[in-house]
Design an enzyme around this catalytic site. Structure first.
Site, mmCIF file in Angstrom:
data_model
loop_
_atom_site.group_PDB
_atom_site.id
_atom_site.type_symbol
_atom_site.label_atom_id
_atom_site.label_comp_id
_atom_site.label_asym_id
_atom_site.label_seq_id
_atom_site.Cartn_x
_atom_site.Cartn_y
_atom_site.Cartn_z
ATOM 1 N N VAL A 121 0.914 -1.210 -0.011
ATOM 2 C CA VAL A 121 -0.103 -0.102 0.061
ATOM 3 C C VAL A 121 0.998 1.322 0.197
ATOM 4 O O VAL A 121 0.675 2.199 -0.659
ATOM 5 C CB VAL A 121 -0.905 0.110 1.292
ATOM 6 N N ALA A 122 2.127 1.162 0.624
ATOM 7 C CA ALA A 122 2.696 2.437 1.024
ATOM 8 C C ALA A 122 3.447 2.788 -0.414
ATOM 9 O O ALA A 122 3.820 4.019 -0.721
ATOM 10 C CB ALA A 122 3.833 2.145 2.120
ATOM 11 N N ASN A 143 3.467 6.767 4.798
ATOM 12 C CA ASN A 143 2.735 7.206 3.397
ATOM 13 C C ASN A 143 1.720 8.040 3.284
ATOM 14 O O ASN A 143 1.597 8.885 2.378
ATOM 15 C CB ASN A 143 2.244 5.659 3.124
ATOM 16 N N ASP A 196 -9.456 28.088 -36.598
ATOM 17 C CA ASP A 196 -10.505 28.934 -36.081
ATOM 18 C C ASP A 196 -11.903 28.599 -36.852
ATOM 19 O O ASP A 196 -13.119 28.809 -36.465
ATOM 20 C CB ASP A 196 -10.538 30.506 -36.149
ATOM 21 N N ASP A 239 -3.000 27.534 -38.654
ATOM 22 C CA ASP A 239 -3.583 28.116 -39.545
ATOM 23 C C ASP A 239 -3.538 29.469 -39.697
ATOM 24 O O ASP A 239 -3.226 30.250 -38.815
ATOM 25 C CB ASP A 239 -5.351 27.906 -39.131
ATOM 26 N N GLU A 273 -0.949 6.637 -4.263
ATOM 27 C CA GLU A 273 -2.251 6.946 -4.244
ATOM 28 C C GLU A 273 -2.382 8.288 -4.194
ATOM 29 O O GLU A 273 -3.508 8.850 -4.820
ATOM 30 C CB GLU A 273 -2.990 6.226 -3.078
ATOM 31 N N ASN A 320 9.502 5.976 -0.912
ATOM 32 C CA ASN A 320 8.891 4.614 -0.862
ATOM 33 C C ASN A 320 10.133 3.448 -1.123
ATOM 34 O O ASN A 320 10.204 2.604 -0.419
ATOM 35 C CB ASN A 320 7.837 4.299 -2.090
ATOM 36 N N ASP A 378 -10.850 23.479 -40.033
ATOM 37 C CA ASP A 378 -9.879 22.930 -38.906
ATOM 38 C C ASP A 378 -10.365 21.808 -37.838
ATOM 39 O O ASP A 378 -9.290 21.165 -37.261
ATOM 40 C CB ASP A 378 -9.266 24.282 -38.145
ATOM 41 N N GLU A 438 11.737 3.322 2.372
ATOM 42 C CA GLU A 438 10.801 2.453 3.340
ATOM 43 C C GLU A 438 11.024 0.913 2.976
ATOM 44 O O GLU A 438 11.458 0.008 3.744
ATOM 45 C CB GLU A 438 9.462 2.690 3.230
#
Length: 874
Positions: A281-282, A703, A609, A328, A286, A675, A613, A678
Site C-alpha cells: 500500500v505504501a 505514506n 478557427d 492556420d 495513491e 517509498n 480545422d 521504506e
C-alpha cells in the site's frame, strides 16, 4: 441517394419555372422528399449515458492498481487510507466524465451553424421555413447577411459574394456566378456557381436550388470526419499507464521478498503478511491522481489569467511535450482583416496615399467606388472594399463627407466576366466615373495616366509588371481608373463608361500578420518547437506571410494541396522534414498532415478557427482554437481556446505545460524515493540481523502524511530558470529519464542506511524507544528530501525556502503531526510509539538532514556534468 442531376440541365428547368412564375416545389412533393431524405440537419451521434461515461474512467491501469491498494488497505484495517484512495479515484472519474461529455459537444456545435430559417419559393410563393425542412429541389433566396442553409446550385447571382473562410481558410470573399461550367474533379471549395451550407453572404443577392442537405453537404462531410476521428491519448496518460504497470510488478516482487525474508528470520507469519501488505500500500503513490489533477488545475487557472481557456485538463501537461505547432494562417497568424499596405501611382511604389495631385483622385476613387455602409457609426461591407475605404479614410478621404460632395448617380456592379466595378458620381456640372478591377482587365482599357504630362507615353506593360510584382509578393492587387462624362449615360449604354480611361493607380492588399506573431514564432524556435503553417489560402500569399513571420526563408518553398495529393504517405513524411508551409489544402489534407507528423514521432499542436480545422484539431495531440473569431465547431473540438486569439499566448501555455510536467515529475521523484527508502529499510534489516523496523501502522502513516501535503505542495512550485530554452521532451521519453531512476535507488539506500544506523544505535543503547527512533528518522528524512527535490539542478539556497510557501507550510505541518504522534499519550497507544528524549530527537533530526546535504551535492555534480549524462550514471 444524392440527386446529382440537379447540378446540370435540371437546374435550368428550375430557373425557367421560376421565371415563368410557377417555380417551387408543391407541398406534397416537399413532404415526399422529407420522408425520402430526412431533415436538413447533421445526424446526432447517440450520446453515452452518464453512468457509462463514469464507468469507462476505471479502465486506466493506474486506477485499477489504486483500487487494489484500497482493498488491501481495508484488509489491513486502515479505513482512513482506504477512504482517501476511494475519494481520489472517484473525483478523478467524475472529472474525466465531465471532460468527455464536453468533448462530445463538438458535433452539437456543427448543428448550430445551420441557419435557423431559410427564405424559399414553393408553389410560386416566397416565404420563410425552418432550415431543417429544406429538401433537394427547393429554391432558396439569398441576400446579404444570410447564412446559406444548404448546398445550393446558383441559378441567379447579382454581385453575389460569399464568405467561405470557415470552410476553406480563405480570408477573401468569393465572387459567385452562374455561367461557370465546373470541370470534373474541381474541388468543391472552388466551384463558383455553388453556395455551401454554413457560409455567409457578404454582398449582393442570389437564387439557388438545393442540391445537397444534411450530411451530403460540404459541412456535413467535415462533420463526418470530426465524428469518426479518435482522440489521441496525452503523453502523460501514456507515461503513467506504463509507470503503473511497472510499479505494480515491482511492488509485488519486493513484497514477496520481504515476506520471505521475515519468515526466514523467524518472524510471525501474520506480522510479515501484514507488513508486506502495508508495504504494498505504501509503495503505491495513491496521492498521484490528486497531485496530477491539482497541478493541471492550477496550470489551467494560471493560463486563464493569460487568456488561454483549458477545456481538457491533460492538455496543460501535453503542451510541455509539443514538438510541432501547425498553425492556420487566416485569423491565427494573421489578423483576418484585409489591409492596404502599398500603392503604385505616379510611376513608383508608395507606402502612403498622399492627398494631392493624382494621388488625390486615387483616394477619391477608393473612398467612393464601393458599397460600404455605416452601421452604428462603423463602416460595414465586403472585406476588400472595407479595407480600401478605411485606408482612404486614414489618408483624409472620408466616404460620408465625399458622398455628400460627389453624390452617387449610378453603378455597374462587379461580375466575374468583366472583373471590375464602376460607380458614377455628380461632380459639379459633369459626371465622373470611377472604375476598379483586376489590373489585367482594367489597364488595357486605359489610354493615359491621370495627371501625367500630355507628351508622356503611357506604358501599360510597365503597369502590368508593377501589378505582377505586387502579386508575387502575395498581395491582392486592384487597379483604379476614372473617366469624365458630360452627362449620365442612358440605360443600356453603361459600357461607355469603361473605355478611354485615365489610369489612377494600383492598390496592394493583404491579410497581415499579427503584430505579436513573429516574436511568438521566434520563441517557439528557441524552445525547440517546430512551427508550421497549414492554410487554404494561395501559396504565394502563404509564403509571404511565412517569411514575414520567420517561418520560412527566402529559398524555402510551400507545398500545395495538389502537390500533396500526389504524394504517398512515405513521401509526405519525408517532405515534412523540410517543408514548413502548406497552402491550398483541404480539411482531409490537414488531417493527413497531422497524422503524418505523428507517425514521424512528433507531438502536434494544431491551431485554427474554422470549421475546416475541426477534424485536425480533434486528431492533434492538442487542438488550439481561437476564442474571438473562431467557430463553435473549432472551439468544441479543441483542448484549449485562446480567448484573445493571440498566437503568442501559446508560448505562455507551453511554458506552463512544461512547468506542470516538471512538478508532476518532481512529485514522482520524491514519493518513489521515499517509498524506496521504506522498502530498502524493511528489506535490508533482516539481512543485517535487525528486527522488523516498523509496524504496518507506521508504514501507512508515513505514506499518508509524506505523500499527502508535501506531494500536493509540488503543484505550486514555480517554473525553473531556463525552462523555455531547453528542447521539448521526446514524446516517447520514459518518465524516469534524466537520472530519476538512479536518484530513486541511491536516495532510497541513503534513507535506509540512515534509518538502520539510527535503529542500530538505539538498540545498542538498549533504548526501549528504538522503533520510534527509526520511525522518526525515516519520516523526517523524507521531509528534507521533499525540500531538496523542489528543483532538479538548482540549489535550494538559490530558489529559497519561501518561493513555495505551500511546501514550507506542508513540511512544517507534517513535522508537527509527527511530533504529536511521538509525544501525545493518546497517539502513543494508537501508533505504538514512545516519547523521545530531547537529545535523541535532536540526533534524529540531524541524521535526517543529511539527505538534504547529499541531494544538494548530487545537484552540484549534475550542474557540472559529472553525473547523469542522459540516462546513464557515470
Amino acid at each position: 441517394m444524392q440527386p446529382t442531376d440537379w447540378y446540370g440541365s435540371d437546374a435550368r428547368a428550375v430557373l425557367d419555372a421560376f421565371q415563368s412564375g410557377t417555380s417551387g416545389l408543391s407541398q406534397a412533393l416537399v413532404r415526399q422528399r422529407q420522408r425520402e431524405y430526412g431533415p436538413n440537419a447533421l445526424p446526432e451521434k447517440r450520446r453515452r449515458p452518464w453512468l457509462l461515461l463514469f464507468v469507462s474512467q476505471f479502465r486506466d491501469f493506474m486506477i485499477l492498481v489504486l483500487l487494489a491498494a484500497a482493498a488491501v488497505s481495508g484488509l489491513v484495517g486502515d479505513a482512513a487510507d482506504t477512504a482517501a484512495i476511494l475519494v481520489i479515484v472517484m473525483l478523478n472519474a467524475i472529472v474525466g466524465s465531465v471532460q468527455e461529455r464536453r468533448a462530445e459537444n463538438a458535433i452539437a456545435a456543427l448543428r448550430k451553424m445551420s441557419a435557423p430559417s431559410a427564405r424559399v419559393v414553393r408553389e410560386g410563393k416566397a416565404g420563410n421555413v425552418a432550415a431543417s425542412d429544406l429538401v433537394p429541389g427547393d429554391v432558396v433566396l439569398l441576400e446579404a447577411g444570410a447564412v446559406v442553409p444548404a448546398d445550393l446550385r446558383l441559378l441567379e447571382a447579382e454581385a453575389l459574394q460569399v464568405d467561405e473562410s470557415a470552410l476553406t481558410g480563405e480570408s477573401v470573399s468569393v465572387h459567385k456566378q452562374v455561367e461557370v461550367v465546373v470541370g470534373e474533379g474541381l474541388p468543391a471549395a472552388e466551384q463558383l456557381n455553388m453556395a455551401f451550407k454554413g457560409s455567409q453572404v457578404t454582398h449582393g443577392s442570389g437564387l439557388g436550388v438545393v442540391v445537397a442537405i444534411a450530411r451530403d453537404t460540404e459541412l456535413g462531410r467535415i462533420a463526418e470526419l470530426l465524428s469518426s476521428e479518435p482522440k489521441v491519448r496525452t503523453p502523460l496518460q501514456q507515461r503513467l499507464t506504463r509507470f503503473g504497470r511497472y510499479l505494480a510488478l515491482a511492488v509485488l516482487g519486493i513484497c514477496a521478498i520481504v515476506f520471505a525474508a521475515g519468515l526466514l528470520q523467524g518472524q510471525p507469519a501474520l506480522l510479515m503478511f501484514l507488513t508486506a501488505v502495508s508495504l504494498a500500500v505504501a509503495a503505491i503513490p495513491e496521492a498521484m491522481p490528486a497531485v496530477i489533477t491539482v497541478s493541471l488545475a492550477l496550470g489551467a487557472r494560471k493560463l486563464t489569467r493569460h487568456n488561454a481557456l483549458i477545456r481538457n485538463l491533460p492538455a496543460v501537461e501535453t503542451l510541455g511535450s509539443v514538438t510541432c505547432i501547425c498553425a492556420d494562417k487566416t485569423g491565427t497568424l494573421t489578423c483576418n482583416q484585409m489591409t492596404v499596405e502599398a500603392f503604385y501611382y505616379a510611376g513608383q511604389r508608395q507606402s502612403e496615399l498622399q492627398a494631392e495631385g493624382g494621388a488625390r483622385e486615387l483616394g477619391l476613387a477608393m473612398a467612393l467606388n464601393n458599397d460600404v455602409s455605416l452601421e452604428a457609426g462603423r463602416p460595414v461591407g465586403e472585406p476588400t472594399e472595407l479595407a480600401m475605404c478605411i485606408a482612404a479614410a486614414d489618408a483624409g478621404f472620408d466616404k460620408q463627407q465625399l458622398s455628400d460632395e460627389f453624390p452617387r448617380q449610378a453603378a455597374i456592379p462587379f461580375d466575374s466576366e468583366r472583373k471590375r466595378m464602376s460607380t458614377l458620381h455628380q461632380a459639379g456640372g459633369q459626371v465622373v466615373g470611377y472604375v476598379k478591377g483586376a489590373p489585367e482587365q482594367l489597364i488595357p482599357l486605359c489610354c493615359r495616366e491621370y495627371g501625367a504630362d500630355a507628351a508622356a507615353q503611357f506604358d501599360p506593360q510597365g503597369l502590368l509588371a508593377a501589378a505582377e510584382s505586387f502579386a508575387e509578393e502575395g498581395y491582392r492587387v486592384l487597379a483604379f481608373a476614372r473617366r469624365e462624362l458630360a452627362a449620365l449615360p442612358a440605360t443600356g449604354q453603361d459600357g461607355d463608361v469603361e473605355r478611354q480611361l485615365d489610369f489612377l493607380g494600383l492598390v496592394a492588399l493583404i491579410d497581415p500578420p499579427r503584430a505579436e506573431a513573429p516574436q511568438a514564432v521566434a520563441d517557439c524556435v528557441a524552445a525547440g518547437i517546430k512551427p508550421m503553417m497549414i492554410t487554404g489560402d494561395h501559396p504565394a500569399t502563404a509564403m509571404v506571410i511565412a517569411r514575414r513571420l520567420g517561418l520560412a526563408g527566402d529559398s524555402d518553398q510551400s507545398l500545395s494541396g495538389d502537390q500533396l495529393a500526389r504524394l504517398d504517405d512515405a513521401q509526405l513524411q519525408h517532405a515534412l522534414a523540410s517543408t514548413r508551409v502548406f497552402a491550398r489544402v483541404s480539411p482531409e489534407q490537414k488531417l493527413r498532415i497531422v497524422k503524418a507528423l505523428q507517425q514521424n514521432g512528433e507531438f502536434v499542436a494544431m491551431t485554427g478557427d474554422g470549421v475546416n480545422d475541426a477534424p485536425a484539431l480533434k486528431r492533434a495531440n492538442i487542438g488550439i482554437a481561437m476564442g474571438m473569431k473562431g467557430t463553435d465547431v473549432a472551439r468544441e473540438a479543441a483542448d484549449m481556446v485562446l480567448l484573445d486569439d493571440n498566437f503568442a499566448t501559446i508560448v505562455s501555455a507551453v511554458r506552463a505545460g512544461r512547468s506542470v510536467f516538471d512538478n508532476i515529475r518532481k512529485f514522482i521523484k520524491d514519493t518513489m524515493s521515499s517509498n524506496s527508502g521504506e522498502i530498502w529499510t524493511l528489506l535490508l534489516a533482516p539481512f543485517l540481523g535487525l528486527p522488523v523496523p516498523l509496524l504496518p501502522i507506521h508504514i501507512l502513516w508515513i505514506n499518508l502524511v509524506t505523500d499527502g501535503l508535501p506531494g500536493l505542495a509540488f503543484s505550486a512550485e514555480p517554473a525553473e530558470p531556463g525552462i523555455m530554452t531547453r528542447p521539448p521532451r521526446p514524446p516517447k521519453e520514459n518518465i524516469f529519464a534524466h537520472g530519476m531512476w538512479q536518484h530513486i535507488i541511491w536516495v532510497g539506500l541513503c534513507i535506509a542506511g540512515i534509518s538502520l544506523a539510527a535503529m542500530a544505535w538505539a538498540i545498542d543503547r538498549e533504548a526501549a524507544h528504538w522503533q520510534t527512533v527509526v520511525f522518526t528518522v525515516l519520516m523526517v528524512s523524507q521531509l528534507f528530501h521533499s525540500l531538496a527535490v523542489r528543483a532538479d539542478t538548482v540549489s535550494l539556497l538559490r530558489i529559497g525556502l519561501f518561493s513555495n510557501l505551500p511546501m514550507l507550510l506542508a513540511v512544517t505541518v507534517t513535522l508537527l503531526l509527527q511530533l504529536a504522534v511521538i509525544y501525545l499519550p493518546a497517539l502513543n497507544k494508537v501508533f505504538a510509539t514512545q516519547p523521545l528524549p530531547v537529545l535523541d530527537l535532536a540526533i534524529c533530526l540531524a541524521l535526517s538532514s543529511t539527505v538534504l546535504i547529499v541531494v544538494e551535492l548530487e545537484k552540484w555534480l549534475v550542474r557540472r556534468g559529472v553525473i547523469y549524462q542522459g540516462d546513464t550514471l557515470v
